[in-house]
Write a protein that holds these residues in place. Structure first.
Motif, PDB file in Angstrom:
ATOM      1  N   UNK A 140       0.817  -1.214   0.000  1.00 23.21           N
ATOM      2  CA  UNK A 140       0.000   0.000   0.000  1.00 23.21           C
ATOM      3  C   UNK A 140       0.848   1.259   0.000  1.00 23.21           C
ATOM      4  N   UNK A 141       1.915   1.266   0.802  1.00 20.80           N
ATOM      5  CA  UNK A 141       2.811   2.425   0.845  1.00 20.80           C
ATOM      6  C   UNK A 141       3.525   2.589  -0.493  1.00 20.80           C
ATOM      7  N   UNK A 142       3.945   1.488  -1.094  1.00 20.79           N
ATOM      8  CA  UNK A 142       4.600   1.556  -2.401  1.00 20.79           C
ATOM      9  C   UNK A 142       3.666   2.188  -3.435  1.00 20.79           C
ATOM     10  N   UNK A 143       2.407   1.776  -3.420  1.00 20.27           N
ATOM     11  CA  UNK A 143       1.437   2.345  -4.361  1.00 20.27           C
ATOM     12  C   UNK A 143       1.178   3.815  -4.063  1.00 20.27           C
ATOM     13  N   UNK A 144       1.172   4.164  -2.764  1.00 15.54           N
ATOM     14  CA  UNK A 144       1.027   5.572  -2.385  1.00 15.54           C
ATOM     15  C   UNK A 144       2.208   6.384  -2.899  1.00 15.54           C
ATOM     16  N   UNK A 145       3.395   5.819  -2.806  1.00 13.46           N
ATOM     17  CA  UNK A 145       4.599   6.500  -3.308  1.00 13.46           C
ATOM     18  C   UNK A 145       4.499   6.719  -4.816  1.00 13.46           C
ATOM     19  N   UNK A 146       4.071   5.695  -5.535  1.00  9.22           N
ATOM     20  CA  UNK A 146       3.925   5.809  -6.992  1.00  9.22           C
ATOM     21  C   UNK A 146       2.916   6.896  -7.353  1.00  9.22           C
ATOM     22  N   UNK A 147       1.855   6.992  -6.541  1.00  9.23           N
ATOM     23  CA  UNK A 147       0.802   7.975  -6.818  1.00  9.23           C
ATOM     24  C   UNK A 147       1.104   9.356  -6.240  1.00  9.23           C
ATOM     25  N   UNK A 148       2.240   9.489  -5.568  1.00  8.37           N
ATOM     26  CA  UNK A 148       2.631  10.791  -5.037  1.00  8.37           C
ATOM     27  C   UNK A 148       2.082  11.114  -3.670  1.00  8.37           C
ATOM     28  N   UNK A 149       1.567  10.115  -2.942  1.00  8.89           N
ATOM     29  CA  UNK A 149       0.979  10.365  -1.627  1.00  8.89           C
ATOM     30  C   UNK A 149       1.895   9.933  -0.480  1.00  8.89           C
ATOM     31  N   UNK A 150       3.050   9.374  -0.805  1.00  9.78           N
ATOM     32  CA  UNK A 150       4.040   9.005   0.205  1.00  9.78           C
ATOM     33  C   UNK A 150       5.418   9.351  -0.348  1.00  9.78           C
ATOM     34  N   UNK A 151       6.348   9.581   0.548  1.00  6.29           N
ATOM     35  CA  UNK A 151       7.693   9.948   0.115  1.00  6.29           C
ATOM     36  C   UNK A 151       8.554   8.699  -0.086  1.00  6.29           C
ATOM     37  N   UNK A 152       9.630   8.882  -0.806  1.00 10.43           N
ATOM     38  CA  UNK A 152      10.587   7.790  -1.005  1.00 10.43           C
ATOM     39  C   UNK A 152      11.166   7.355   0.335  1.00 10.43           C
ATOM     40  N   UNK A 153      11.409   8.317   1.203  1.00 14.21           N
ATOM     41  CA  UNK A 153      11.963   8.007   2.517  1.00 14.21           C
ATOM     42  C   UNK A 153      10.989   7.156   3.330  1.00 14.21           C
ATOM     43  N   UNK A 154       9.702   7.480   3.251  1.00 22.31           N
ATOM     44  CA  UNK A 154       8.700   6.687   3.967  1.00 22.31           C
ATOM     45  C   UNK A 154       8.681   5.248   3.450  1.00 22.31           C
ATOM     46  N   UNK A 155       8.736   5.099   2.130  1.00 18.75           N
ATOM     47  CA  UNK A 155       8.699   3.755   1.562  1.00 18.75           C
ATOM     48  C   UNK A 155       9.909   2.934   1.998  1.00 18.75           C
ATOM     49  N   UNK A 156      11.085   3.529   1.929  1.00 15.35           N
ATOM     50  CA  UNK A 156      12.282   2.773   2.299  1.00 15.35           C
ATOM     51  C   UNK A 156      12.332   2.497   3.802  1.00 15.35           C
ATOM     52  N   UNK A 157      11.808   3.409   4.603  1.00 13.26           N
ATOM     53  CA  UNK A 157      11.715   3.174   6.047  1.00 13.26           C
ATOM     54  C   UNK A 157      10.781   2.000   6.324  1.00 13.26           C
ATOM     55  N   UNK A 158       9.640   1.974   5.624  1.00 16.59           N
ATOM     56  CA  UNK A 158       8.687   0.881   5.784  1.00 16.59           C
ATOM     57  C   UNK A 158       9.282  -0.438   5.295  1.00 16.59           C
ATOM     58  N   UNK A 159      10.007  -0.378   4.180  1.00 23.41           N
ATOM     59  CA  UNK A 159      10.622  -1.587   3.620  1.00 23.41           C
ATOM     60  C   UNK A 159      11.628  -2.185   4.594  1.00 23.41           C
ATOM     61  N   UNK A 160      12.470  -1.333   5.183  1.00 22.26           N
ATOM     62  CA  UNK A 160      13.465  -1.830   6.147  1.00 22.26           C
ATOM     63  C   UNK A 160      12.765  -2.438   7.359  1.00 22.26           C
ATOM     64  N   UNK A 161      11.730  -1.755   7.856  1.00 22.54           N
ATOM     65  CA  UNK A 161      10.998  -2.266   9.012  1.00 22.54           C
ATOM     66  C   UNK A 161      10.329  -3.592   8.716  1.00 22.54           C
ATOM     67  N   UNK A 162       9.750  -3.702   7.513  1.00 24.36           N
ATOM     68  CA  UNK A 162       9.118  -4.958   7.117  1.00 24.36           C
ATOM     69  C   UNK A 162      10.147  -6.085   7.038  1.00 24.36           C
ATOM     70  N   UNK A 163      11.284  -5.804   6.432  1.00 26.55           N
ATOM     71  CA  UNK A 163      12.325  -6.827   6.305  1.00 26.55           C
ATOM     72  C   UNK A 163      12.831  -7.276   7.673  1.00 26.55           C
ATOM     73  N   UNK A 164      12.964  -6.328   8.595  1.00 24.58           N
ATOM     74  CA  UNK A 164      13.388  -6.683   9.949  1.00 24.58           C
ATOM     75  C   UNK A 164      12.360  -7.598  10.614  1.00 24.58           C
TER      76      UNK A 164
END
Length: 251
Positions: free
Chosen positions: A209-233
């Motif tokens: 969902x965050x990735x799609x928000x980023x693509x649509x301009x509703x989330x920042x790249x930093x938010x996506x990568x922060x979420x990605x790292x947290x998910x991977x952890x």
């Protein structure tokens, strides 16, 4: 349907996702290996109706390899012989006020499983009783039913209220669903806040969902990568050799 639901008049919105506390959900952790169970938990674990403990597939496999085939891997109670025996086990726990058993029996009636006829009103009543006793799973089920009008009259504020209760008790899918509710209202910033939390709890749907928000301009790249790292952890914390082997064997 029970009339004891306390959500009437409750505001369906919150000022921020962080205003809802999110402790660790006990039912999301295997009681044997004490590791978090990968989401969705239904695909990676099993509830034992004798004790209502959700045991991960890795520990079930380990128990089988130790010769524990016809007993619960946690409490060693013999497995029920048939559907009727399973329902009797669950009902005994319901009669003793076990919220987990109430929710499980409610799900069984909601879907029409274990040889029981589908009975949505009875399911909602069981969910409501379990929610009153503090079951996060029951709050999630009530939220799903009311928000989507699944077997009950649509009541989105009530549905959101139950998702809030589930999220405050640490239910990752309750948190994820709050993000969906905010997305439905075009409250994209708040939706991302919710999904940031649930993604870091191991919810891949929230990360998507965050990735799609980023693509649509509703989330920042930093938010996506922060979420990605947290998910991977979080995903890494849910791994073990036994679980890896269980997956390889198709459990």
């Amino acid at each position: 349907m029970s009339n004891n639901d306390t959500s009437d008049g409750v505001d369906g919105g919150v000022e921020s996702a962080e205003s809802l506390e999110h402790p660790c959900l006990e039912s999301g952790t295997c009681p044997i290996c004490l590791l978090p169970i990968e989401i969705p938990v239904e695909h990676h674990s099993m509830v034992n109706v004798c004790c209502m403990k959700r045991v991960c597939n890795g520990c079930i496999l380990a128990a089988h390899r130790r010769g524990i085939l016809d007993k619960c891997a946690f409490c060693r109670t013999p497995h029920p012989r048939d559907d009727a025996s399973a329902v009797a086990m669950i009902q005994r726990r319901v009669d003793k006020g076990d919220a987990g058993a109430m929710h499980f029996l409610g799900e069984t009636y909601f879907l029409g499983g274990l040889g029981l006829a589908k009975d949505v009103p009875r399911a909602i009543d069981l969910f409501t009783r379990a929610a009153e006793l503090g079951s996060p799973d029951a709050h999630l089920s009530l939220g799903n039913a009311y928000y989507t009008a699944d077997g009950v009259e649509e009541d989105k504020p009530r549905g959101i209220h139950h998702w809030q209760q589930a999220a405050m008790k640490g239910h990752v899918l309750g948190r994820h669903d709050l993000g969906i509710a905010e997305q439905d209202k075009a409250n994209y910033e708040l939706a991302v806040q919710h999904w940031m939390i649930s993604a870091k709890m191991g919810c891949e749907m929230s990360l998507t969902g965050i990735k799609e928000m980023f693509i649509d301009g509703h989330a920042t790249k930093a938010q996506y990568f922060d979420a990605l790292k947290g998910y991977q952890d979080a995903a890494g914390e849910a791994k073990s050799p036994q679980r890896k082997e269980a997956k390889r064997l198709g459990m």
